[in-house]
Motif scaffolding. Structure first.
Motif, PDB file in Angstrom:
ATOM      1  N   ARG A  98      -9.613   9.433  -1.878  1.00 44.38           N
ATOM      2  CA  ARG A  98      -8.780   9.212  -3.073  1.00 44.38           C
ATOM      3  C   ARG A  98      -9.565   8.429  -4.135  1.00 44.38           C
ATOM      4  O   ARG A  98     -10.638   7.893  -3.840  1.00 44.38           O
ATOM      5  CB  ARG A  98      -7.519   8.443  -2.680  1.00 44.38           C
ATOM      6  CG  ARG A  98      -6.671   9.199  -1.672  1.00 44.38           C
ATOM      7  CD  ARG A  98      -5.401   8.451  -1.322  1.00 44.38           C
ATOM      8  NE  ARG A  98      -4.732   9.114  -0.206  1.00 44.38           N
ATOM      9  CZ  ARG A  98      -4.020  10.231  -0.322  1.00 44.38           C
ATOM     10  NH1 ARG A  98      -3.870  10.806  -1.499  1.00 44.38           N
ATOM     11  NH2 ARG A  98      -3.441  10.774   0.749  1.00 44.38           N
TER      12      ARG A  98
ATOM     13  N   VAL B 165      -2.893   0.055  -7.322  1.00 39.60           N
ATOM     14  CA  VAL B 165      -2.953   1.496  -7.072  1.00 39.60           C
ATOM     15  C   VAL B 165      -3.471   2.124  -8.358  1.00 39.60           C
ATOM     16  O   VAL B 165      -2.949   1.833  -9.449  1.00 39.60           O
ATOM     17  CB  VAL B 165      -1.560   2.058  -6.718  1.00 39.60           C
ATOM     18  CG1 VAL B 165      -1.586   3.578  -6.694  1.00 39.60           C
ATOM     19  CG2 VAL B 165      -1.090   1.510  -5.383  1.00 39.60           C
TER      20      VAL B 165
ATOM     21  N   TYR C 121     -11.441   1.050  -0.635  1.00 42.47           N
ATOM     22  CA  TYR C 121     -10.816   2.249  -1.212  1.00 42.47           C
ATOM     23  C   TYR C 121     -10.532   3.275  -0.109  1.00 42.47           C
ATOM     24  O   TYR C 121     -11.092   3.203   0.986  1.00 42.47           O
ATOM     25  CB  TYR C 121     -11.705   2.846  -2.302  1.00 42.47           C
ATOM     26  CG  TYR C 121     -12.934   3.563  -1.797  1.00 42.47           C
ATOM     27  CD1 TYR C 121     -14.031   2.840  -1.305  1.00 42.47           C
ATOM     28  CD2 TYR C 121     -13.004   4.965  -1.780  1.00 42.47           C
ATOM     29  CE1 TYR C 121     -15.159   3.497  -0.833  1.00 42.47           C
ATOM     30  CE2 TYR C 121     -14.135   5.615  -1.320  1.00 42.47           C
ATOM     31  CZ  TYR C 121     -15.212   4.883  -0.850  1.00 42.47           C
ATOM     32  OH  TYR C 121     -16.322   5.528  -0.383  1.00 42.47           O
ATOM     33  N   GLU C 122      -9.689   4.189  -0.456  1.00 39.66           N
ATOM     34  CA  GLU C 122      -9.358   5.275   0.478  1.00 39.66           C
ATOM     35  C   GLU C 122     -10.366   6.391   0.259  1.00 39.66           C
ATOM     36  O   GLU C 122     -10.543   6.859  -0.867  1.00 39.66           O
ATOM     37  CB  GLU C 122      -7.932   5.749   0.223  1.00 39.66           C
ATOM     38  CG  GLU C 122      -6.897   4.680   0.512  1.00 39.66           C
ATOM     39  CD  GLU C 122      -5.492   5.130   0.146  1.00 39.66           C
ATOM     40  OE1 GLU C 122      -4.732   5.534   1.031  1.00 39.66           O
ATOM     41  OE2 GLU C 122      -5.164   5.074  -1.058  1.00 39.66           O
TER      42      GLU C 122
ATOM     43  N   GLY D 266       0.814  -1.209   0.000  1.00 41.69           N
ATOM     44  CA  GLY D 266       0.000   0.000   0.000  1.00 41.69           C
ATOM     45  C   GLY D 266       0.850   1.262   0.000  1.00 41.69           C
ATOM     46  O   GLY D 266       0.388   2.341  -0.409  1.00 41.69           O
TER      47      GLY D 266
ATOM     48  N   ALA E 286      -4.458   5.542 -10.640  1.00 40.55           N
ATOM     49  CA  ALA E 286      -3.964   6.914 -10.735  1.00 40.55           C
ATOM     50  C   ALA E 286      -4.712   7.691 -11.797  1.00 40.55           C
ATOM     51  O   ALA E 286      -5.014   7.154 -12.871  1.00 40.55           O
ATOM     52  CB  ALA E 286      -2.475   6.891 -11.056  1.00 40.55           C
TER      53      ALA E 286
ATOM     54  N   ARG F  14       1.396   3.726  -3.158  1.00 42.88           N
ATOM     55  CA  ARG F  14       0.502   4.808  -3.584  1.00 42.88           C
ATOM     56  C   ARG F  14       1.213   6.151  -3.540  1.00 42.88           C
ATOM     57  O   ARG F  14       1.086   6.952  -4.467  1.00 42.88           O
ATOM     58  CB  ARG F  14      -0.746   4.825  -2.711  1.00 42.88           C
ATOM     59  CG  ARG F  14      -1.821   5.751  -3.249  1.00 42.88           C
ATOM     60  CD  ARG F  14      -2.051   6.954  -2.398  1.00 42.88           C
ATOM     61  NE  ARG F  14      -2.426   6.580  -1.056  1.00 42.88           N
ATOM     62  CZ  ARG F  14      -2.146   7.348  -0.006  1.00 42.88           C
ATOM     63  NH1 ARG F  14      -1.464   8.468  -0.152  1.00 42.88           N
ATOM     64  NH2 ARG F  14      -2.526   6.967   1.190  1.00 42.88           N
ATOM     65  N   GLU F  15       2.009   6.376  -2.500  1.00 42.83           N
ATOM     66  CA  GLU F  15       2.734   7.653  -2.361  1.00 42.83           C
ATOM     67  C   GLU F  15       3.740   7.808  -3.496  1.00 42.83           C
ATOM     68  O   GLU F  15       3.882   8.882  -4.075  1.00 42.83           O
ATOM     69  CB  GLU F  15       3.459   7.699  -1.005  1.00 42.83           C
ATOM     70  CG  GLU F  15       2.546   7.989   0.170  1.00 42.83           C
ATOM     71  CD  GLU F  15       1.833   9.334   0.014  1.00 42.83           C
ATOM     72  OE1 GLU F  15       2.446  10.293  -0.496  1.00 42.83           O
ATOM     73  OE2 GLU F  15       0.637   9.404   0.342  1.00 42.83           O
TER      74      GLU F  15
ATOM     75  N   ALA G 252      -3.849   9.570  -6.742  1.00 48.92           N
ATOM     76  CA  ALA G 252      -3.647   8.117  -6.735  1.00 48.92           C
ATOM     77  C   ALA G 252      -4.337   7.544  -5.505  1.00 48.92           C
ATOM     78  O   ALA G 252      -4.480   8.233  -4.487  1.00 48.92           O
ATOM     79  CB  ALA G 252      -2.165   7.773  -6.729  1.00 48.92           C
ATOM     80  N   GLY G 253      -4.779   6.325  -5.632  1.00 50.95           N
ATOM     81  CA  GLY G 253      -5.464   5.695  -4.509  1.00 50.95           C
ATOM     82  C   GLY G 253      -5.229   4.198  -4.504  1.00 50.95           C
ATOM     83  O   GLY G 253      -5.118   3.578  -5.561  1.00 50.95           O
ATOM     84  N   SER G 254      -5.130   3.647  -3.316  1.00 51.23           N
ATOM     85  CA  SER G 254      -4.966   2.197  -3.193  1.00 51.23           C
ATOM     86  C   SER G 254      -6.349   1.545  -3.217  1.00 51.23           C
ATOM     87  O   SER G 254      -7.333   2.141  -2.743  1.00 51.23           O
ATOM     88  CB  SER G 254      -4.254   1.861  -1.887  1.00 51.23           C
ATOM     89  OG  SER G 254      -2.954   2.387  -1.914  1.00 51.23           O
TER      90      SER G 254
END
Lengths: 377, 234
Positions: free
Chosen positions: A116, A213, A112-113, A73, A215, A76-77, A88-90
């Motif tokens: 994000r 991830v 999901y986040e 995870g 994007a 993602r950064e 972007a999101g995981s």
């Protein structure tokens, strides 16, 4: 005097019954086309839901739908910092079975986040997930209702929002939960298993694992170039949205798609043969009358007009009945039936052409009738 | 019984022959048949089965190609040396010939009026005129009260009267009848034959009928026998 209309009116009940029969057959053809389209649309729905440009997955896989993919995870950064990436999101995907109203309910759980990319495209009823844990947005096709509580894994979730048409390629309704809840659901060991692992001295695997991830890119950024950048990290694979949709439609549901496509084609051929037989039989039943018409001086165009008009009327009414029937009941099918106007129009054109060709058979038979057959018994 | 004959025959056949097949399989259906039928005449063609009656009727009706001979219909040479002189034989039939069938052959999806009107419309009449004239014809034949009845609802005699009206719709001067009374009892057969006789006189027409019906022989002006394809005046 329109002889075709008079003949139809004379045997109206029989003609309408034939139209209804043909309509049911064409309705089945339309339904199969709708199921075929629905299968493809369903397969693409989940991939299109996050509205992203790029999918970052485990190296050497075509995940997360066609193949399993597990990546950290933390990535993602790293993805979010690539030039051209705006967000972007995981995300995680998992199929579970839950108890619901005394039966088993298969659900496609998407984690999901909250802030994000990766969440539901729209909430049709209720609200989006607001809390970090134990809230869920479920698709209406799951049968879940707002405020309902359902146990998934070892936790109970409350339905706070309902989505529309969010199902996976297998037709299982999607439910959205937070990434943290989804990771626990997918990767957290049950307490006895965790104790065994501890006793063996093996550390349990990290919970911070995701399936992909996703994007979003700046409008000016090239998805292919960004994907190529990511692929240079040897432990990752990057798939553009277009490629992901291609994988889904050509690979994941390919056999089912081809199966239904072939069956639909067969149905079309069967329909064409049946239409031809009906029209040919209708003409053959009138051979004596056609001979009489020829004998009393009716030109060929009168006889051809009668047969072609009846064939067209049969096709038109049958098609209208079939289309009305399927459009009326398509929402009651267990899986989505997608009928676009162009599908209906194309089938209409096919029916028109089939009727025209079939009437050709009847016309040929009619034109070969000897007027002398009208004489005698 | 015969009416005064005019000089010009409505039907004139000269040396009509018709054979089917060639060589050993050749069958001569008609051999050198010559015949003249004048206006106001009602003529019968008799003969055993296979003698060539229907073949002759089909040739006069321009629906069968003869092998040889010449034919004039209503003063027009339509066949010469076995070759049709007109390409639009259907139009010729529409204009010059009326047909009456053994089983009336009314179109089952049209009512009595439209069964008659359809012939007029095929000849170019508009719908209103055709229906009006069809109604008048049915009235003339005393079947006007059944003008809106479908053929399935008509008795045998009524249906045959409608069929006669249809045959007369375009005022043809030649009427060909194939066993016109075969499906009728003696009383109705007599009525239909009287009707045809009167029409032949009123309309200055010729009627040629193929029949086996002995009970109506006395209604004919001339009776021809066909045997082995040859015609003999009885």
């Amino acid at each position: 005097m329109n002889l075709a209309y008079r003949d139809i009116r004379h045997k109206l009940g029989r003609f309408l019954l034939t139209c209804v029969g043909l309509g049911l057959l064409l309705g089945v053809v339309l339904a199969m086309i709708g199921i075929y389209r629905g299968l493809v649309v369903d397969a693409l729905t989940i991939a299109r839901a996050p509205a992203v440009d790029l999918w970052v997955v485990e190296a050497n896989t075509r995940g997360p739908f066609a193949e399993a993919s597990r990546i950290s995870g933390d990535l993602r950064e790293a993805v979010a910092r690539i030039a051209g990436v705006t967000a972007a999101g995981s995300i995680t995907y998992q199929t579970v079975e839950a108890e619901h109203q005394g039966g088993k309910l298969r659900l496609y759980v998407i984690g999901y986040e909250l802030t994000r990319p990766g969440g539901p495209p729209e909430i049709a009823e209720g609200r989006d997930i607001a809390r970090s844990h134990y809230e869920m947005a479920a698709d209406r096709s799951s049968g879940l209702t707002l405020g309902e509580r359902i146990r998934i894994g070892r936790r109970t979730f409350t339905v706070v929002g309902l989505t529309r048409n969010q199902v996976n390629s297998g037709g299982d309704p999607a439910v959205y939960i937070t990434l943290a809840d989804a990771q626990k659901l997918q990767f957290e060991l049950a307490p006895p298993a965790a104790r065994v692992q501890l006793a063996r001295g093996t550390s349990s695997s990290s919970l911070n694992t995701v399936n992909a991830v996703v994007a979003r890119l700046h409008p000016n950024a090239s998805p292919d170039a960004t994907a190529a950048t990511i692929r240079r990290w040897k432990h990752l694979a990057a798939i553009t949205q277009d490629d992901q949709e291609l994988i889904l439609s050509r690979s994941l549901v390919d056999r089912a798609r081809r199966q239904i496509g072939l069956f639909t084609s067969l149905l079309l051929v069967v329909s064409a043969v049946i239409i031809a037989l009906i029209i040919y039989t209708m003409t053959m039943e009138k051979l004596k009358q056609i001979a009489t018409l020829k004998l009393i001086g009716a030109p060929d165009r009168t006889i051809i007009g009668m047969i072609v008009q009846q064939a067209m009327a049969l096709g038109l009414i049958g098609f209208a009945i079939g289309a009305t029937l399927i459009i009326g009941i398509k929402d009651y099918f267990p899986r989505r039936v997608v009928l676009e106007p162009d599908n209906v129009a194309v089938l209409g054109v096919i029916v028109f052409v089939v009727c025209l060709l079939s009437s050709g058979l009847g016309v040929r038979a009619a034109l070969r009738v000897d007027p002398a057959t009208a004489l005698g018994g | 019984m015969a009416e005064q004959e005019s000089d010009t025959p409505l039907v004139r056949l000269d040396g009509i022959s018709k054979h089917f097949g060639e060589g050993e399989t050749r069958v001569d259906a008609l051999r050198d048949v010559s015949l003249e039928v004048f206006p106001r005449q009602v003529v019968a063609l008799l003969g055993p089965s296979g003698s060539g009656k229907t073949t002759l009727l089909n040739i006069i009706g321009c629906i069968l190609d003869p092998s040889a001979g010449a034919m004039e219909l209503d003063g027009e040479l339509v066949l010469h040396e076995g070759q049709w002189q007109r390409s639009d034989l259907r139009r010729l039939r529409l204009e010059k010939i009326g047909f009456i069938f053994q089983f009336h052959n009314l179109l089952p999806f049209l009512d009595a009026t439209d069964n008659v009107a359809v012939v007029l419309q095929l000849a170019g009449a508009d719908s209103g005129t055709a229906r009006r004239r069809a109604g008048d014809l049915l009235d003339d034949l005393e079947i006007g009260h059944r003008k809106y009845a479908m053929p399935a609802k008509l008795s045998g005699g009524e249906a045959q009267r409608v069929a006669i009206a249809r045959a007369l719709a375009n005022s043809p001067r030649i009427i060909l009848a194939d066993e016109p009374t075969a499906a009728l009892d003696s009383k109705r057969a007599g009525i239909v034959m009287d009707l045809l006789r009167n029409l032949a006189v009123e309309r200055d027409a010729a009627i040629i009928a193929v029949t086996h019906d002995e009970k109506i022989f006395d209604r004919f002006d001339r009776i021809f026998h066909l045997r082995d394809g040859r015609l003999a005046d009885a």
